[in-house]
Design an enzyme around this catalytic site. Structure first.
Site, PDB file in Angstrom:
ATOM      1  N   LYS A  15       0.814  -1.404  -0.002  1.00 22.08           N
ATOM      2  CA  LYS A  15      -0.170   0.042   0.162  1.00 22.08           C
ATOM      3  C   LYS A  15       0.755   1.201  -0.028  1.00 22.08           C
ATOM      4  CE  LYS A  15      -2.194  -0.530   3.956  1.00 22.08           C
ATOM      5  NZ  LYS A  15      -1.955   0.259   4.870  1.00 22.08           N
ATOM      6  N   ARG A  90      -8.439   1.999  10.454  1.00 19.54           N
ATOM      7  CA  ARG A  90      -7.888   0.710  10.802  1.00 19.54           C
ATOM      8  C   ARG A  90      -8.731  -0.082  11.499  1.00 19.54           C
ATOM      9  NH1 ARG A  90      -1.881   1.744   9.686  1.00 19.54           N
ATOM     10  NH2 ARG A  90      -1.013  -0.231   9.865  1.00 19.54           N
ATOM     11  N   ARG A 132      12.428  -5.505   4.839  1.00 23.48           N
ATOM     12  CA  ARG A 132      12.172  -4.305   4.338  1.00 23.48           C
ATOM     13  C   ARG A 132      13.136  -3.281   4.739  1.00 23.48           C
ATOM     14  NH1 ARG A 132       6.024  -1.830   4.890  1.00 23.48           N
ATOM     15  NH2 ARG A 132       6.372  -2.163   7.097  1.00 23.48           N
ATOM     16  N   ARG A 165      12.761  -0.465  10.281  1.00 24.79           N
ATOM     17  CA  ARG A 165      11.733   0.109  11.322  1.00 24.79           C
ATOM     18  C   ARG A 165      11.808  -1.061  12.575  1.00 24.79           C
ATOM     19  NH1 ARG A 165       6.279   0.914   8.246  1.00 24.79           N
ATOM     20  NH2 ARG A 165       5.465  -0.341  10.069  1.00 24.79           N
ATOM     21  N   ARG A 176       1.216  -7.531  14.472  1.00 23.74           N
ATOM     22  CA  ARG A 176       0.461  -6.581  13.521  1.00 23.74           C
ATOM     23  C   ARG A 176      -0.682  -7.284  12.834  1.00 23.74           C
ATOM     24  NH1 ARG A 176       5.815  -4.332  11.470  1.00 23.74           N
ATOM     25  NH2 ARG A 176       4.642  -3.598   9.619  1.00 23.74           N
TER      26      ARG A 176
HETATM   27  P1  ADP Z   1       2.065  -1.353   8.175  1.00 27.77           P
HETATM   28  O1  ADP Z   1       0.894  -0.966   7.556  1.00 27.77           O
HETATM   29  O2  ADP Z   1       3.225  -2.054   7.549  1.00 27.77           O
HETATM   30  O3  ADP Z   1       1.671  -2.031   9.440  1.00 27.77           O
HETATM   31  P2  ADP Z   1       2.262   1.610   9.186  1.00 27.77           P
HETATM   32  O4  ADP Z   1       3.446   2.197   8.819  1.00 27.77           O
HETATM   33  O5  ADP Z   1       1.183   1.883   8.417  1.00 27.77           O
HETATM   34  O6  ADP Z   1       2.662  -0.026   8.784  1.00 27.77           O
HETATM   35  O7  ADP Z   1       1.840   1.457  10.773  1.00 27.77           O
HETATM   36  C1  ADP Z   1       2.786   0.912  11.883  1.00 27.77           C
HETATM   37  C2  ADP Z   1       2.107   0.900  13.173  1.00 27.77           C
HETATM   38  O8  ADP Z   1       1.685   2.459  13.276  1.00 27.77           O
HETATM   39  C3  ADP Z   1       1.070   0.128  13.236  1.00 27.77           C
HETATM   40  O9  ADP Z   1       1.365  -1.183  13.581  1.00 27.77           O
HETATM   41  C4  ADP Z   1       0.181   0.774  14.546  1.00 27.77           C
HETATM   42  O10 ADP Z   1       0.651   0.455  15.575  1.00 27.77           O
HETATM   43  C5  ADP Z   1       0.392   2.217  14.248  1.00 27.77           C
HETATM   44  N1  ADP Z   1      -0.508   2.681  13.327  1.00 27.77           N
HETATM   45  C6  ADP Z   1      -0.576   3.107  12.108  1.00 27.77           C
HETATM   46  N2  ADP Z   1      -2.058   3.770  11.707  1.00 27.77           N
HETATM   47  C7  ADP Z   1      -2.601   3.630  12.454  1.00 27.77           C
HETATM   48  C8  ADP Z   1      -3.976   3.912  12.911  1.00 27.77           C
HETATM   49  N3  ADP Z   1      -4.833   4.279  12.140  1.00 27.77           N
HETATM   50  N4  ADP Z   1      -4.527   3.647  14.147  1.00 27.77           N
HETATM   51  C9  ADP Z   1      -3.887   3.174  15.266  1.00 27.77           C
HETATM   52  N5  ADP Z   1      -2.653   2.850  15.113  1.00 27.77           N
HETATM   53  C10 ADP Z   1      -1.990   2.921  13.892  1.00 27.77           C
END
Ligand code: ADP
Length: 218
Positions: A15, A90, A132, A165, A176
């Site tokens: 994404k 989410r 990654r 990361r 996750r």
């Molecule tokens: P990925 O989609 O690969 O898990 P992201 O960079 O989008 O990675 O998100 C990393 C972390 O940030 C998530 O595992 C979560 O802990 C937090 N996070 C991201 N977006 C949200 C959201 N909308 N609500 C709550 N936590 C979030």
């Protein structure tokens, strides 16, 4: 008409790469909650400290915190003609908050709101996550197996040392996925029922997925 695009899919489904490209293509801001939260952590703020505790465990950051960040970001001038929202909502609760934010920002104006679901075989994704790496300066994403940098450990664009990361390790990645299946995947039916969802096959090369994506968002 203002275009409001949101995206669903498991961690590391591609994404981020695709929505970044899409934002440049349309000239809209790419609003990525993961990066916004990581920036909050890097700033050393109290909210950043709270966010870190959840991110490190692979859990969702509390909704009051993410909701506030998203509301202030979507209210900015550069979102006037459209935005690419990656990583929010989410959960069903966050989807309701987004509805509210949209009402506040758009009022009665008609908008083109669409959700795109990246459908992908989740078996392969853990390997993708642990391989990654990204550039801390420009955000370019690499994969040690499928898209390595030209010089080992260095960004092709800015030459800066690549970083991994903290949540891209196997244990946090598994958490996750649990979070995704329990809290995020119900959104697929939610947006299907609202008739705003398109699914794309996200298994394929970056270019193949890009072609499929363009067909559903243009
Ligand atoms: P990925 O989609 O690969 O898990 P992201 O960079 O989008 O990675 O998100 C990393 C972390 O940030 C998530 O595992 C979560 O802990 C937090 N996070 C991201 N977006 C949200 C959201 N909308 N609500 C709550 N936590 C979030």
């Amino acid at each position: 008409m203002k275009k409001e695009l949101i995206f669903l899919g498991p961690p590391a489904c591609g994404k981020g790469t695709q929505t970044d490209k899409l934002a440049k293509y349309f000239g809209f801001p790419h609003i990525d909650t993961g990066s916004l939260l990581r920036a909050e952590i890097a700033s050393g703020s109290e909210n950043g400290k709270v966010a870190k505790q959840y991110i490190d465990k692979g859990l969702l950051v509390p909704v009051w915190l993410v909701g506030a960040i998203i509301k202030s970001r979507l209210s900015q001038e550069d979102c006037k003609n459209g935005f690419i929202l990656d990583g929010f909502p989410r959960s069903l609760e966050q989807a309701e908050i987004l509805e509210q934010i949209k009402k506040d920002i758009d009022g009665d104006n008609q908008v083109d709101f669409r959700a795109t679901y990246f459908e992908v075989d989740t078996e392969k994704l853990i390997t993708r996550i642990v391989n990654r790496r990204s550039c801390p300066k420009c955000g370019e994403i690499y994969n040690l197996k499928t898209k390595p940098p030209k010089t080992e450990g260095k960004c092709d664009i800015c030459g800066v040392e690549l970083t991994q990361r903290k949540d891209d390790n196997e244990e946090t990645a598994k958490a996750r996925f649990d979070t995704y299946f329990n809290e995020t995947s119900p959104l697929i039916d939610c947006y299907k029922n609202k008739n705003v969802l398109a699914s794309i096959d996200a298994d394929g090369t970056i270019d193949e997925v890009w072609e499929r994506l363009l067909k559903v968002v243009e």
